[in-house]
Design a protein around this motif. Sequence first.
Motif, short mmCIF file in Angstrom:
data_model
loop_
_atom_site.label_atom_id
_atom_site.label_comp_id
_atom_site.label_asym_id
_atom_site.label_seq_id
_atom_site.Cartn_x
_atom_site.Cartn_y
_atom_site.Cartn_z
N ASP A 37 5.71 12.54 16.51
CA ASP A 37 7.10 12.88 16.82
C ASP A 37 8.11 11.99 16.09
OD1 ASP A 37 6.29 14.88 18.61
OD2 ASP A 37 6.03 13.40 20.20
N CYS A 38 7.79 10.70 15.99
CA CYS A 38 8.77 9.76 15.45
C CYS A 38 8.08 8.74 14.55
CB CYS A 38 9.48 9.05 16.60
SG CYS A 38 8.35 8.11 17.66
N GLU A 39 8.87 7.78 14.05
CA GLU A 39 8.30 6.76 13.18
C GLU A 39 7.37 5.82 13.96
OE1 GLU A 39 11.39 4.72 11.13
OE2 GLU A 39 12.16 6.55 10.21
N CYS A 41 5.37 6.72 16.43
CA CYS A 41 4.08 7.42 16.53
C CYS A 41 3.33 7.33 15.20
CB CYS A 41 4.29 8.89 16.88
SG CYS A 41 4.99 9.17 18.50
#
Length: 155
Positions: A37-39, A41
């Motif tokens: 989902d994001c940096e 993760c």
Amino acid sequence: MGALDHLSNMFDCSSGNHKRHKQRKQMQTVEIKVKIDCEGCERKVRRSVEGMKGVTSVTIEPKQHKLTVVGYVEPQKVLSRVAYRTGKRVEFWPYVPYDVVAHPYAQGTYDKKAPAGYVRYDQDPSMNHFARANSTEVRYTTAFSDENTNACAIM
């Protein structure tokens, strides 16, 4: 294994607890689907496999939710390590480019969650997802023939 190696193993006079030669693992490319989902993760997934013995390179494509690991590793161990270290649901990469599949929009092959240009890989090619035409459908489709106009069943 040469003849001399074989003979030396047969007549080995050393103690009985000598180690056997380990077979070297083959270079493999392991592709895994994991939700990113994001940096944070992405960093967590990268760190989970970078420390593994035998890993040569790690590539992450966050938009496709794809992790690619190249190295002298076993695919099942990589999968279990990513699942254990990240706590995420992981699976082997189930998609192939739609050009490879004979019928990319068939019932078992097409997947809305697949990235653009990919369809779900069908492991069992012998299993045909298409229904066979029954005798009624065959009669209706063969009622008219462009090649033989005298074969019209209605007229």
